[in-house]
Design a protein around this motif. Structure first.
Motif, PDB file in Angstrom:
ATOM      1  N   ILE A   1      46.329  42.212  28.214  1.00  0.00           N
ATOM      2  CA  ILE A   1      45.230  43.108  27.814  1.00  0.00           C
ATOM      3  C   ILE A   1      43.887  42.447  28.111  1.00  0.00           C
ATOM      4  O   ILE A   1      42.971  43.093  28.637  1.00  0.00           O
ATOM      5  CB  ILE A   1      45.373  43.498  26.333  1.00  0.00           C
ATOM      6  N   ASP A   2      43.771  41.167  27.797  1.00  0.00           N
ATOM      7  CA  ASP A   2      42.528  40.436  28.090  1.00  0.00           C
ATOM      8  C   ASP A   2      42.253  40.396  29.593  1.00  0.00           C
ATOM      9  O   ASP A   2      41.111  40.528  30.033  1.00  0.00           O
ATOM     10  CB  ASP A   2      42.596  39.016  27.533  1.00  0.00           C
ATOM     11  N   TRP A   3      43.315  40.196  30.408  1.00  0.00           N
ATOM     12  CA  TRP A   3      43.174  40.174  31.872  1.00  0.00           C
ATOM     13  C   TRP A   3      42.660  41.521  32.378  1.00  0.00           C
ATOM     14  O   TRP A   3      41.747  41.579  33.197  1.00  0.00           O
ATOM     15  CB  TRP A   3      44.505  39.815  32.512  1.00  0.00           C
ATOM     16  N   VAL A   4      43.239  42.603  31.878  1.00  0.00           N
ATOM     17  CA  VAL A   4      42.802  43.939  32.287  1.00  0.00           C
ATOM     18  C   VAL A   4      41.340  44.142  31.901  1.00  0.00           C
ATOM     19  O   VAL A   4      40.530  44.615  32.710  1.00  0.00           O
ATOM     20  CB  VAL A   4      43.702  45.034  31.670  1.00  0.00           C
TER      21      VAL A   4
ATOM     22  N   ASP B   1      45.359  39.854  41.002  1.00  0.00           N
ATOM     23  CA  ASP B   1      44.269  40.216  41.914  1.00  0.00           C
ATOM     24  C   ASP B   1      43.371  41.243  41.227  1.00  0.00           C
ATOM     25  O   ASP B   1      43.749  42.411  41.102  1.00  0.00           O
ATOM     26  CB  ASP B   1      44.854  40.784  43.208  1.00  0.00           C
ATOM     27  N   PRO B   2      42.178  40.826  40.774  1.00  0.00           N
ATOM     28  CA  PRO B   2      41.320  41.753  40.040  1.00  0.00           C
ATOM     29  C   PRO B   2      40.880  42.974  40.861  1.00  0.00           C
ATOM     30  O   PRO B   2      40.716  44.064  40.304  1.00  0.00           O
ATOM     31  CB  PRO B   2      40.124  40.903  39.619  1.00  0.00           C
ATOM     32  N   ASP B   3      40.719  42.798  42.165  1.00  0.00           N
ATOM     33  CA  ASP B   3      40.335  43.936  42.999  1.00  0.00           C
ATOM     34  C   ASP B   3      41.453  44.977  43.039  1.00  0.00           C
ATOM     35  O   ASP B   3      41.194  46.186  42.959  1.00  0.00           O
ATOM     36  CB  ASP B   3      39.990  43.489  44.417  1.00  0.00           C
TER      37      ASP B   3
ATOM     38  N   ARG C   1      41.652  46.777  39.657  1.00  0.00           N
ATOM     39  CA  ARG C   1      40.623  47.828  39.551  1.00  0.00           C
ATOM     40  C   ARG C   1      40.969  49.033  40.412  1.00  0.00           C
ATOM     41  O   ARG C   1      40.784  50.181  39.993  1.00  0.00           O
ATOM     42  CB  ARG C   1      39.251  47.272  39.940  1.00  0.00           C
ATOM     43  N   ARG C   2      41.485  48.798  41.606  1.00  0.00           N
ATOM     44  CA  ARG C   2      41.820  49.914  42.504  1.00  0.00           C
ATOM     45  C   ARG C   2      42.827  50.845  41.841  1.00  0.00           C
ATOM     46  O   ARG C   2      42.639  52.066  41.829  1.00  0.00           O
ATOM     47  CB  ARG C   2      42.393  49.366  43.825  1.00  0.00           C
ATOM     48  N   TRP C   3      43.880  50.285  41.262  1.00  0.00           N
ATOM     49  CA  TRP C   3      44.904  51.108  40.627  1.00  0.00           C
ATOM     50  C   TRP C   3      44.442  51.629  39.273  1.00  0.00           C
ATOM     51  O   TRP C   3      44.752  52.762  38.892  1.00  0.00           O
ATOM     52  CB  TRP C   3      46.210  50.327  40.519  1.00  0.00           C
ATOM     53  N   ALA C   4      43.695  50.813  38.545  1.00  0.00           N
ATOM     54  CA  ALA C   4      43.206  51.241  37.232  1.00  0.00           C
ATOM     55  C   ALA C   4      42.250  52.425  37.357  1.00  0.00           C
ATOM     56  O   ALA C   4      42.272  53.336  36.527  1.00  0.00           O
ATOM     57  CB  ALA C   4      42.529  50.084  36.508  1.00  0.00           C
TER      58      ALA C   4
END
Length: 119
Positions: free
Chosen positions: A8-11, A91-93, A96-99
């Motif tokens: 959750i923190d990572w997201v 991979d944060p990018d 974000r793309r999927w989120a």
């Protein structure tokens, strides 16, 4: 088992450029919101699932992302969430793309009626 707070923190960290992520406990997992709009859940087993709808289903299907299912007294049910691709976990990018796809589905979802206060 409680929801994976590290996930959750990572997201939340990866989503900072998009908005503020908050959580609400849900059946051993957590429902995730971005600026008040539901976009994901973290299941009790630590998996991340993004909100989906008819408009985004083809994209999820193309990526091979399974639909969220559960067993309720021997009956299999499903919800409009898709398992996150493996690359979102590091991979944060990509997260974000999927989120954002999940967030868009959340924005398109019909709003629940609120109860009117008695006078």
């Amino acid at each position: 088992m409680a929801a994976d707070q590290g996930l959750i923190d990572w997201v939340a960290e990866a989503m900072e450029p998009v908005g503020t992520v908050t959580k609400r406990a849900m059946m051993g997992g957590a429902t995730l919101y971005c600026d008040g709009t539901i976009f994901a859940i973290v299941s009790h087993d630590g998996a991340l699932w993004f909100k989906a709808d008819a408009e985004s289903d083809a994209t999820w299907d193309g990526a091979g992302c399974d639909r969220f299912t559960y067993d309720m007294n021997g009956k299999i049910g499903s919800m409009n969430y898709r398992r996150a691709p493996d690359d979102v976990y590091d991979d944060p990018d990509e997260l974000r793309r999927w989120a954002v796809l999940g967030l868009d589905a959340g924005h398109r979802a019909p709003k629940k009626a609120t109860a009117r206060k008695k006078r």
